[in-house]
Design a protein around this motif. Structure first.
Motif, PDB file in Angstrom:
ATOM      1  N   ILE A  48       0.826  -1.207   0.000  1.00 23.91           N
ATOM      2  CA  ILE A  48       0.000   0.000   0.000  1.00 23.91           C
ATOM      3  C   ILE A  48       0.862   1.259   0.000  1.00 23.91           C
ATOM      4  N   ALA A  49       0.553   2.167  -0.923  1.00 26.63           N
ATOM      5  CA  ALA A  49       1.133   3.510  -0.939  1.00 26.63           C
ATOM      6  C   ALA A  49       0.049   4.496  -0.539  1.00 26.63           C
ATOM      7  N   THR A  50       0.427   5.539   0.178  1.00 27.34           N
ATOM      8  CA  THR A  50      -0.535   6.549   0.598  1.00 27.34           C
ATOM      9  C   THR A  50      -0.247   7.863  -0.110  1.00 27.34           C
ATOM     10  N   GLY A  51      -1.319   8.569  -0.438  1.00 26.73           N
ATOM     11  CA  GLY A  51      -1.170   9.828  -1.156  1.00 26.73           C
ATOM     12  C   GLY A  51      -2.359  10.724  -0.949  1.00 26.73           C
ATOM     13  N   SER A  52      -2.625  11.559  -1.953  1.00 27.87           N
ATOM     14  CA  SER A  52      -3.670  12.570  -1.801  1.00 27.87           C
ATOM     15  C   SER A  52      -4.763  12.485  -2.849  1.00 27.87           C
ATOM     16  N   GLN A  53      -4.432  12.007  -4.053  1.00 29.12           N
ATOM     17  CA  GLN A  53      -5.408  12.006  -5.146  1.00 29.12           C
ATOM     18  C   GLN A  53      -5.182  10.813  -6.062  1.00 29.12           C
ATOM     19  N   ALA A 108     -10.583   8.181  -0.496  1.00 29.32           N
ATOM     20  CA  ALA A 108     -11.417   7.698   0.604  1.00 29.32           C
ATOM     21  C   ALA A 108     -12.545   8.621   1.022  1.00 29.32           C
ATOM     22  N   TYR A 109     -12.810   9.715   0.294  1.00 31.66           N
ATOM     23  CA  TYR A 109     -13.777  10.696   0.785  1.00 31.66           C
ATOM     24  C   TYR A 109     -15.212  10.408   0.373  1.00 31.66           C
ATOM     25  N   LYS A 110     -15.442   9.372  -0.408  1.00 34.79           N
ATOM     26  CA  LYS A 110     -16.810   9.068  -0.823  1.00 34.79           C
ATOM     27  C   LYS A 110     -17.403   7.984   0.082  1.00 34.79           C
ATOM     28  N   TRP A 111     -17.445   6.750  -0.358  1.00 36.81           N
ATOM     29  CA  TRP A 111     -18.089   5.668   0.370  1.00 36.81           C
ATOM     30  C   TRP A 111     -17.376   5.315   1.668  1.00 36.81           C
ATOM     31  N   LEU A 112     -16.108   5.705   1.795  1.00 36.12           N
ATOM     32  CA  LEU A 112     -15.369   5.435   3.023  1.00 36.12           C
ATOM     33  C   LEU A 112     -15.473   6.579   4.031  1.00 36.12           C
ATOM     34  N   PRO A 122     -12.032  12.386   5.369  1.00 35.61           N
ATOM     35  CA  PRO A 122     -11.835  13.743   4.856  1.00 35.61           C
ATOM     36  C   PRO A 122     -11.199  13.696   3.469  1.00 35.61           C
ATOM     37  N   ARG A 123     -11.524  14.666   2.664  1.00 35.09           N
ATOM     38  CA  ARG A 123     -10.949  14.710   1.315  1.00 35.09           C
ATOM     39  C   ARG A 123      -9.449  14.974   1.402  1.00 35.09           C
ATOM     40  N   GLY A 124      -8.692  14.315   0.525  1.00 38.84           N
ATOM     41  CA  GLY A 124      -7.245  14.488   0.508  1.00 38.84           C
ATOM     42  C   GLY A 124      -6.490  13.274   1.004  1.00 38.84           C
ATOM     43  N   ALA A 125      -7.193  12.164   1.245  1.00 38.82           N
ATOM     44  CA  ALA A 125      -6.560  10.905   1.652  1.00 38.82           C
ATOM     45  C   ALA A 125      -6.855   9.842   0.610  1.00 38.82           C
ATOM     46  N   ALA A 126      -5.841   9.448  -0.116  1.00 38.15           N
ATOM     47  CA  ALA A 126      -5.967   8.408  -1.134  1.00 38.15           C
ATOM     48  C   ALA A 126      -4.923   7.338  -0.877  1.00 38.15           C
ATOM     49  N   PHE A 127      -5.180   6.143  -1.383  1.00 40.87           N
ATOM     50  CA  PHE A 127      -4.214   5.061  -1.234  1.00 40.87           C
ATOM     51  C   PHE A 127      -4.248   4.184  -2.481  1.00 40.87           C
ATOM     52  N   ALA A 128      -3.199   3.401  -2.651  1.00 42.66           N
ATOM     53  CA  ALA A 128      -3.097   2.541  -3.822  1.00 42.66           C
ATOM     54  C   ALA A 128      -2.357   1.271  -3.466  1.00 42.66           C
ATOM     55  N   ALA A 129      -2.779   0.158  -4.056  1.00 41.49           N
ATOM     56  CA  ALA A 129      -2.087  -1.119  -3.902  1.00 41.49           C
ATOM     57  C   ALA A 129      -1.313  -1.398  -5.186  1.00 41.49           C
ATOM     58  N   PHE A 130      -0.030  -1.735  -5.045  1.00 39.89           N
ATOM     59  CA  PHE A 130       0.841  -2.005  -6.185  1.00 39.89           C
ATOM     60  C   PHE A 130       1.258  -3.467  -6.198  1.00 39.89           C
ATOM     61  N   SER A 131       1.169  -4.102  -7.361  1.00 37.40           N
ATOM     62  CA  SER A 131       1.684  -5.460  -7.512  1.00 37.40           C
ATOM     63  C   SER A 131       3.209  -5.419  -7.572  1.00 37.40           C
ATOM     64  N   GLY A 132       3.835  -6.584  -7.472  1.00 35.56           N
ATOM     65  CA  GLY A 132       5.285  -6.639  -7.602  1.00 35.56           C
ATOM     66  C   GLY A 132       5.754  -6.113  -8.941  1.00 35.56           C
ATOM     67  N   ARG A 133       5.017  -6.451 -10.001  1.00 31.47           N
ATOM     68  CA  ARG A 133       5.390  -5.943 -11.323  1.00 31.47           C
ATOM     69  C   ARG A 133       5.296  -4.433 -11.375  1.00 31.47           C
ATOM     70  N   VAL A 184      -5.575  11.935  10.057  1.00 33.72           N
ATOM     71  CA  VAL A 184      -6.165  11.644  11.368  1.00 33.72           C
ATOM     72  C   VAL A 184      -7.620  11.196  11.183  1.00 33.72           C
ATOM     73  N   GLY A 185      -8.372  11.974  10.403  1.00 31.01           N
ATOM     74  CA  GLY A 185      -9.757  11.591  10.121  1.00 31.01           C
ATOM     75  C   GLY A 185      -9.838  10.339   9.273  1.00 31.01           C
ATOM     76  N   ALA A 186      -8.922  10.195   8.317  1.00 33.27           N
ATOM     77  CA  ALA A 186      -8.943   9.038   7.425  1.00 33.27           C
ATOM     78  C   ALA A 186      -8.672   7.748   8.196  1.00 33.27           C
ATOM     79  N   GLU A 187      -7.774   7.789   9.160  1.00 31.22           N
ATOM     80  CA  GLU A 187      -7.483   6.578   9.936  1.00 31.22           C
ATOM     81  C   GLU A 187      -8.727   6.095  10.655  1.00 31.22           C
ATOM     82  N   ALA A 188      -9.458   7.020  11.261  1.00 33.04           N
ATOM     83  CA  ALA A 188     -10.696   6.644  11.952  1.00 33.04           C
ATOM     84  C   ALA A 188     -11.726   6.102  10.971  1.00 33.04           C
ATOM     85  N   ALA A 189     -11.851   6.756   9.831  1.00 29.32           N
ATOM     86  CA  ALA A 189     -12.840   6.348   8.833  1.00 29.32           C
ATOM     87  C   ALA A 189     -12.511   4.982   8.239  1.00 29.32           C
TER      88      ALA A 189
END
Length: 343
Positions: free
Chosen positions: A70-75, A188-192, A195-206, A252-257
């Motif tokens: 998992i990588a964490t970002g903003s958008q 994560a600001y819609k169904w999760l 707060p807006r500005g918290a995004a994440f991504a899963a990367f495969s080994g490739r 902080v808000g994203a962790e709780a959500a």
């Protein structure tokens, strides 16, 4: 108790999860506590890092992968932009016609890629040996249509193509732990309801090997606190190399959500949300669907105006009215929305 409607301060008539989620009481409280700590000078940078790592773990659970993926970002567009920047000149990128701009525009702006747009239902059939990447949303923002991710992934594997899947309109109501994709991106600001500005991504080994972390900074190292200065390049071996410096207060808000969402039975949420959506479709004379987002033609905006007049929060996209049903809704919301449309 399920659904946990008591966790939300509001929700009656709010059919806007596909636009902006409503925070739980715990998410609200976490943000308020952080604001107070910040204001009183008791906030800690190291504490924020610990919060982010907990959030990374929640995100990993929601996508069914290990935290090291998992990588964490903003958008979403930033992660898609890394993929676009890494594409070979002249490569073909296959997209859905009418998909959300964040998974399309980064490839178009390159100017030297062949970006091909096809209907979502034809996506798997259109993958060829010339396709470098398939970039698409699991659930279409404008229509709510759900893509056949398994077929797309199988076709991509058969032709050696990479896959990028945006689950922003899915994760939170549709289980997303079984996706086979090289990059799974989610804001994560819609169904999760983060707060807006918290995004994440899963990367495969490739993807870790082939995508270049052009946004590398101090948070891209295995230990960010040991990666704060040059002249050397500090890159983690895993997906955290794609991390960007976190927006502390947002996370902080994203962790709780994310923690709340990860604690729920994803299949139960899926059944509940879909049940309400299909009950509303039945009232409108529409066929049942596999999406918690309901859309229908509304070129003049009359239906959207009628919903608003009844105090219902809805949205309009691409000439269609759009509503979404989530955990804070119940049968009364279905009746309220249908009755406002004379159904």
């Amino acid at each position: 108790m399920f659904p946990p409607r008591d966790q939300f301060q509001a929700g009656r008539g709010y059919l806007g999860a596909c636009t902006l989620g409503i925070p739980t009481r715990n998410t609200r409280d976490a943000v308020l506590r952080d604001l107070e700590q910040w204001a009183t000078g008791t906030a800690s940078a190291h504490d924020y890092s610990a919060i982010l790592e907990r959030a990374r773990g929640h995100a990993a659970a929601l996508l069914g992968v290990g935290p090291d993926r998992i990588a964490t970002g903003s958008q979403v567009s930033v992660f898609a932009g890394l993929a676009a920047a890494s594409a070979p000149r002249g490569a073909e990128v296959l997209c859905v016609d009418g998909d959300f701009s964040s998974v399309v525009a980064p490839f178009l702006v390159r100017g030297d890629l062949r970006v091909r747009h096809v209907p979502v239902h034809a996506l798997a059939d259109e993958v060829t040996d010339a396709t470098w990447m398939v970039s698409y949303s699991l659930v279409q923002s404008a229509t709510g249509e759900v893509a056949d991710a398994a077929s797309v992934s199988a076709a991509a594997r058969d032709h050696g193509a990479l896959t990028l899947v945006d689950t922003t309109q899915a994760t939170g109501w549709l289980p997303t732990t079984g996706l086979d994709a090289d990059i799974i991106v989610c804001h994560a600001y819609k169904w999760l309801s983060a707060p807006r500005g918290a995004a994440f991504a899963a990367f495969s080994g490739r993807a870790v090997d082939e995508i270049v972390p052009y946004t590398a900074g101090w948070y891209s190292g295995a230990d960010p606190w040991a990666s704060t200065y040059g002249p050397g390049l500090h890159l983690a071996d895993d997906a955290t190399r794609f991390d960007v410096s976190p927006a502390w207060h947002t996370w902080v808000g994203a962790e709780a959500a994310l923690g709340f969402a990860a604690s729920l039975d994803a299949e139960a949420v899926h059944r509940y949300d879909l049940g309400l959506a299909n009950a509303f479709r039945e009232r409108l004379g529409l066929e049942a669907s596999d999406s918690a987002i309901v859309t229908w033609p509304d070129a003049d905006g009359a239906d959207l105006a009628a919903l608003a007049a009844a105090g219902i929060t809805a949205s309009g996209r691409a000439g269609r009215a759009r509503v979404a049903f989530h955990l804070w809704n119940d049968d009364e919301d279905v009746d309220l929305a249908a009755s406002s449309l004379g159904r």
